[in-house]
Design a protein around this motif. Sequence first.
Motif, PDB file in Angstrom:
ATOM      1  N   ALA A 198      37.000  38.292  -2.831  1.00 31.96           N
ATOM      2  CA  ALA A 198      37.364  37.576  -1.603  1.00 31.96           C
ATOM      3  C   ALA A 198      36.130  37.394  -0.734  1.00 31.96           C
ATOM      4  O   ALA A 198      35.929  36.319  -0.132  1.00 31.96           O
ATOM      5  CB  ALA A 198      38.451  38.341  -0.851  1.00 31.96           C
ATOM      6  N   GLY A 199      35.278  38.413  -0.670  1.00 35.67           N
ATOM      7  CA  GLY A 199      34.042  38.303   0.089  1.00 35.67           C
ATOM      8  C   GLY A 199      33.106  37.253  -0.465  1.00 35.67           C
ATOM      9  O   GLY A 199      32.445  36.521   0.284  1.00 35.67           O
ATOM     10  N   VAL A 200      33.025  37.159  -1.801  1.00 38.12           N
ATOM     11  CA  VAL A 200      32.193  36.124  -2.429  1.00 38.12           C
ATOM     12  C   VAL A 200      32.709  34.739  -2.064  1.00 38.12           C
ATOM     13  O   VAL A 200      31.935  33.841  -1.689  1.00 38.12           O
ATOM     14  CB  VAL A 200      32.165  36.321  -3.962  1.00 38.12           C
ATOM     15  CG1 VAL A 200      31.521  35.121  -4.644  1.00 38.12           C
ATOM     16  CG2 VAL A 200      31.423  37.608  -4.329  1.00 38.12           C
ATOM     17  N   ARG A 201      34.008  34.547  -2.156  1.00 33.92           N
ATOM     18  CA  ARG A 201      34.590  33.230  -1.856  1.00 33.92           C
ATOM     19  C   ARG A 201      34.364  32.828  -0.402  1.00 33.92           C
ATOM     20  O   ARG A 201      34.154  31.644  -0.105  1.00 33.92           O
ATOM     21  CB  ARG A 201      36.087  33.229  -2.160  1.00 33.92           C
ATOM     22  CG  ARG A 201      36.430  33.296  -3.640  1.00 33.92           C
ATOM     23  CD  ARG A 201      37.903  32.983  -3.885  1.00 33.92           C
ATOM     24  NE  ARG A 201      38.787  33.905  -3.173  1.00 33.92           N
ATOM     25  CZ  ARG A 201      39.204  35.063  -3.674  1.00 33.92           C
ATOM     26  NH1 ARG A 201      38.798  35.447  -4.883  1.00 33.92           N
ATOM     27  NH2 ARG A 201      40.017  35.851  -2.976  1.00 33.92           N
ATOM     28  N   LEU A 202      34.399  33.792   0.500  1.00 36.00           N
ATOM     29  CA  LEU A 202      34.303  33.492   1.933  1.00 36.00           C
ATOM     30  C   LEU A 202      32.867  33.522   2.458  1.00 36.00           C
ATOM     31  O   LEU A 202      32.652  33.262   3.640  1.00 36.00           O
ATOM     32  CB  LEU A 202      35.155  34.495   2.721  1.00 36.00           C
ATOM     33  CG  LEU A 202      36.667  34.440   2.458  1.00 36.00           C
ATOM     34  CD1 LEU A 202      37.373  35.601   3.154  1.00 36.00           C
ATOM     35  CD2 LEU A 202      37.243  33.107   2.900  1.00 36.00           C
ATOM     36  N   ASP A 203      31.904  33.859   1.603  1.00 33.87           N
ATOM     37  CA  ASP A 203      30.505  33.970   2.044  1.00 33.87           C
ATOM     38  C   ASP A 203      29.954  32.585   2.388  1.00 33.87           C
ATOM     39  O   ASP A 203      29.797  31.735   1.501  1.00 33.87           O
ATOM     40  CB  ASP A 203      29.680  34.611   0.924  1.00 33.87           C
ATOM     41  CG  ASP A 203      28.215  34.775   1.295  1.00 33.87           C
ATOM     42  OD1 ASP A 203      27.856  34.493   2.455  1.00 33.87           O
ATOM     43  OD2 ASP A 203      27.431  35.168   0.425  1.00 33.87           O
ATOM     44  N   PRO A 204      29.616  32.321   3.660  1.00 34.44           N
ATOM     45  CA  PRO A 204      29.140  30.997   4.053  1.00 34.44           C
ATOM     46  C   PRO A 204      27.625  30.844   3.996  1.00 34.44           C
ATOM     47  O   PRO A 204      27.091  29.784   4.346  1.00 34.44           O
ATOM     48  CB  PRO A 204      29.619  30.911   5.512  1.00 34.44           C
ATOM     49  CG  PRO A 204      29.477  32.320   6.004  1.00 34.44           C
ATOM     50  CD  PRO A 204      29.767  33.217   4.816  1.00 34.44           C
ATOM     51  N   SER A 205      26.905  31.883   3.555  1.00 37.62           N
ATOM     52  CA  SER A 205      25.444  31.863   3.629  1.00 37.62           C
ATOM     53  C   SER A 205      24.842  30.850   2.668  1.00 37.62           C
ATOM     54  O   SER A 205      25.460  30.437   1.688  1.00 37.62           O
ATOM     55  CB  SER A 205      24.889  33.253   3.325  1.00 37.62           C
ATOM     56  OG  SER A 205      25.161  33.619   1.975  1.00 37.62           O
ATOM     57  N   THR A 206      23.611  30.483   2.951  1.00 40.10           N
ATOM     58  CA  THR A 206      22.817  29.623   2.070  1.00 40.10           C
ATOM     59  C   THR A 206      21.609  30.423   1.594  1.00 40.10           C
ATOM     60  O   THR A 206      21.238  31.431   2.217  1.00 40.10           O
ATOM     61  CB  THR A 206      22.348  28.369   2.817  1.00 40.10           C
ATOM     62  OG1 THR A 206      21.599  28.775   3.992  1.00 40.10           O
ATOM     63  CG2 THR A 206      23.536  27.518   3.255  1.00 40.10           C
ATOM     64  N   PRO A 207      20.985  30.017   0.489  1.00 40.21           N
ATOM     65  CA  PRO A 207      19.882  30.821  -0.047  1.00 40.21           C
ATOM     66  C   PRO A 207      18.771  31.120   0.951  1.00 40.21           C
ATOM     67  O   PRO A 207      18.170  32.199   0.892  1.00 40.21           O
ATOM     68  CB  PRO A 207      19.378  29.974  -1.214  1.00 40.21           C
ATOM     69  CG  PRO A 207      20.585  29.226  -1.678  1.00 40.21           C
ATOM     70  CD  PRO A 207      21.338  28.906  -0.425  1.00 40.21           C
ATOM     71  N   ASP A 208      18.495  30.210   1.880  1.00 39.63           N
ATOM     72  CA  ASP A 208      17.404  30.444   2.830  1.00 39.63           C
ATOM     73  C   ASP A 208      17.818  31.297   4.025  1.00 39.63           C
ATOM     74  O   ASP A 208      16.999  31.581   4.898  1.00 39.63           O
ATOM     75  CB  ASP A 208      16.819  29.123   3.312  1.00 39.63           C
ATOM     76  CG  ASP A 208      17.840  28.220   3.983  1.00 39.63           C
ATOM     77  OD1 ASP A 208      19.045  28.441   3.802  1.00 39.63           O
ATOM     78  OD2 ASP A 208      17.426  27.270   4.680  1.00 39.63           O
ATOM     79  N   THR A 209      19.083  31.732   4.068  1.00 41.39           N
ATOM     80  CA  THR A 209      19.523  32.660   5.108  1.00 41.39           C
ATOM     81  C   THR A 209      19.980  33.984   4.514  1.00 41.39           C
ATOM     82  O   THR A 209      20.593  34.788   5.206  1.00 41.39           O
ATOM     83  CB  THR A 209      20.677  32.057   5.945  1.00 41.39           C
ATOM     84  OG1 THR A 209      21.819  31.840   5.093  1.00 41.39           O
ATOM     85  CG2 THR A 209      20.262  30.742   6.585  1.00 41.39           C
ATOM     86  N   ARG A 210      19.692  34.206   3.231  1.00 38.99           N
ATOM     87  CA  ARG A 210      20.099  35.438   2.563  1.00 38.99           C
ATOM     88  C   ARG A 210      18.910  36.350   2.320  1.00 38.99           C
ATOM     89  O   ARG A 210      17.888  35.906   1.778  1.00 38.99           O
ATOM     90  CB  ARG A 210      20.729  35.143   1.193  1.00 38.99           C
ATOM     91  CG  ARG A 210      22.090  34.543   1.212  1.00 38.99           C
ATOM     92  CD  ARG A 210      22.630  34.455  -0.224  1.00 38.99           C
ATOM     93  NE  ARG A 210      23.674  33.448  -0.290  1.00 38.99           N
ATOM     94  CZ  ARG A 210      23.701  32.443  -1.170  1.00 38.99           C
ATOM     95  NH1 ARG A 210      22.724  32.334  -2.074  1.00 38.99           N
ATOM     96  NH2 ARG A 210      24.686  31.591  -1.149  1.00 38.99           N
ATOM     97  N   LEU A 211      19.052  37.605   2.663  1.00 41.02           N
ATOM     98  CA  LEU A 211      18.172  38.639   2.159  1.00 41.02           C
ATOM     99  C   LEU A 211      18.761  39.140   0.844  1.00 41.02           C
ATOM    100  O   LEU A 211      19.950  38.977   0.579  1.00 41.02           O
ATOM    101  CB  LEU A 211      18.047  39.780   3.163  1.00 41.02           C
ATOM    102  CG  LEU A 211      17.383  39.402   4.499  1.00 41.02           C
ATOM    103  CD1 LEU A 211      17.435  40.573   5.473  1.00 41.02           C
ATOM    104  CD2 LEU A 211      15.949  38.937   4.301  1.00 41.02           C
ATOM    105  N   SER A 212      17.942  39.765   0.032  1.00 37.81           N
ATOM    106  CA  SER A 212      18.399  40.084  -1.326  1.00 37.81           C
ATOM    107  C   SER A 212      19.502  41.129  -1.362  1.00 37.81           C
ATOM    108  O   SER A 212      20.239  41.212  -2.337  1.00 37.81           O
ATOM    109  CB  SER A 212      17.217  40.560  -2.180  1.00 37.81           C
ATOM    110  OG  SER A 212      16.734  41.804  -1.731  1.00 37.81           O
ATOM    111  N   ASP A 213      19.635  41.920  -0.298  1.00 39.55           N
ATOM    112  CA  ASP A 213      20.680  42.939  -0.319  1.00 39.55           C
ATOM    113  C   ASP A 213      21.964  42.495   0.369  1.00 39.55           C
ATOM    114  O   ASP A 213      22.925  43.263   0.453  1.00 39.55           O
ATOM    115  CB  ASP A 213      20.186  44.249   0.297  1.00 39.55           C
ATOM    116  CG  ASP A 213      19.799  44.123   1.761  1.00 39.55           C
ATOM    117  OD1 ASP A 213      19.789  42.986   2.283  1.00 39.55           O
ATOM    118  OD2 ASP A 213      19.492  45.156   2.386  1.00 39.55           O
ATOM    119  N   ASP A 214      22.005  41.257   0.854  1.00 32.27           N
ATOM    120  CA  ASP A 214      23.205  40.775   1.541  1.00 32.27           C
ATOM    121  C   ASP A 214      24.424  40.792   0.629  1.00 32.27           C
ATOM    122  O   ASP A 214      25.557  40.936   1.100  1.00 32.27           O
ATOM    123  CB  ASP A 214      22.989  39.342   2.063  1.00 32.27           C
ATOM    124  CG  ASP A 214      22.103  39.300   3.288  1.00 32.27           C
ATOM    125  OD1 ASP A 214      21.727  40.380   3.788  1.00 32.27           O
ATOM    126  OD2 ASP A 214      21.768  38.191   3.748  1.00 32.27           O
TER     127      ASP A 214
END
Length: 596
Positions: free
Chosen positions: A427-443
Amino acid sequence: MPVVLASPVSPPTWALLQRQLLREASEACRAFHAKYFDQRGFLECVPRWGGDDGPDDAAENLLNWTMLYALGAPDWLLGLYRHGWEGHLRQYTEAKTSEVPFARDGMYYKEFPVMFDWFHNGEGYSAFFLEGLCDPDNREFRRRTRRFAGFYLGDEPGADNFDPELCLVRSMFNGSRGPLLRKATALDWAGDSIEIEGRFRPGHGEASYAQMLEHFEEYNDVDGDSPLNFGITTPMLNAFMLDGDPRCRDWITAYMDKWVERTHANGGIIPTIVGTDGVVGSPCGGRWSGGVYGWGFTVSVPGSDSKAHRPFFSHRAPYGFGNALLLTGDRRYVETWRGVIQAVNANRRQGPNCVEYPRMFGDDGWYEYRADPFQDGAEEILYWSHDATGLPAATRSAWNRFLAGDNPGWPEVALRRDLEEVRSRMAGVRLDPSTPDTRLSDDMNHLNPACTEALTRTMLGGLPTGRIGYPLHCQLRYFDPEVRRAGLPPDVGALVHAMDAEGVEVELVNLNVRERRTVQVQLGAYGEHAVSELRRVGGRQIDRDTLGERDSVFEVVLEPGCGGRLALGLSRYCRWPTLAFPWRRHGSRDRAGTQT
């Protein structure tokens, strides 16, 4: 001659839940991979160096994928892991720092961190270190395993990490470009400057890059050896288990023997820093409790007036002694850590309401007292020794109460909990609105759906592997001889009901009502135990001719819809551990004999 289980059984709920969890977790990993990895296998994030967010966090997005496969997940899962792992090694070899001096030519060199601590190295290489459970004959796995051991054997130019005369690792920061032989700086730990506000959400709560630097301002004392370097015994053990290289065996025993000696010399409490001169505490003014993540590691919390206590070495160090036990069968290694637990708790005091036990040691003696005893590593010591002396809290866990026969509903509760966790993470994966340039690797680490804890405990009677960078410790492993791979065959469930110093009791069930299944049962994760006797629970002892002499593997045929319970007497830690699958083993592996 195989053991044949031909008694029809009603499908146990725990077996149905095991198969469902294997299926759901595997499919969830496929969806996770599709969202967060590109066609090259690169993680879709902003790659950085450091202890806040670095290569280890990126690799943790594959955490336990190899373990899930080794339990019986589909073949394609191993392919997805390899796609992500190969991509990870390329991505962080190409990624370079501009400000951190030792990573300017690449965060990885020779497919390994240039120099960092084994709290983080262990996390990043956890999935790889378990790859030998899946396919020990893979050429790249074998090549890398030997090279990684070579960084500490003196085989790799430029990686002068180990002092063989003093038997110590020269720095807590070590790797493919050798040791860091100076005090570490906040920059070494935090990585290059980066925009934070409005773009990233660092996992440790920092609101700015200045706070990231502040987080690591006191992380200085890394020059010299530390119990965190026990993580090195894992690649060394893997290298030994590939082909029996005696140099790897001798390295582990000499290194861990030296730490046993230092612990006994320090009143039974393991020191946490040893200088390059071989003197305990010399980098910290003689304080044996010094060093980053040591007994006295209390630091300031950025943006507040509070302090944080981080003696994180104690969560990892017990497994170094466990690796020495796995390799040698010598129980004095794990008894050393039992002694540490008892020596720390001997410094208890009477508090206002109850007896209190310390966690930290500084210039003024013991501090950070709590109502519960110090128990780091207690479950592991109980598991390895089957002796609860000095470990009262470890015997009260839900799992251990089940094994003792007084918590019968635990397997279903644990398996359902992990199933719900897989669903929650998806459910968290489906709802994750981030884009690659706003993600740190541990997000995404908390969304990785490879939940293997309940499967490891129920199927294998094993300690969950988690993110610590150490090998699997378990009572039993399974292989499918028909397709020649690791893991339970399709439709088969396994539940370890009991274990003690003398043996283990396991129930095997074939949920398929049309076809028989054949499973090879191995004693120990790496065949380190042997069967001394075998009987059906409620039935007669099985003829010795079925087992062979001191076998670590036997075969069970499960007729359609059938199952049964087996009681195994064990000779523990009597054989050299090996990564070789049962059908690839040749020669004697008894410790009393010669390995060939």
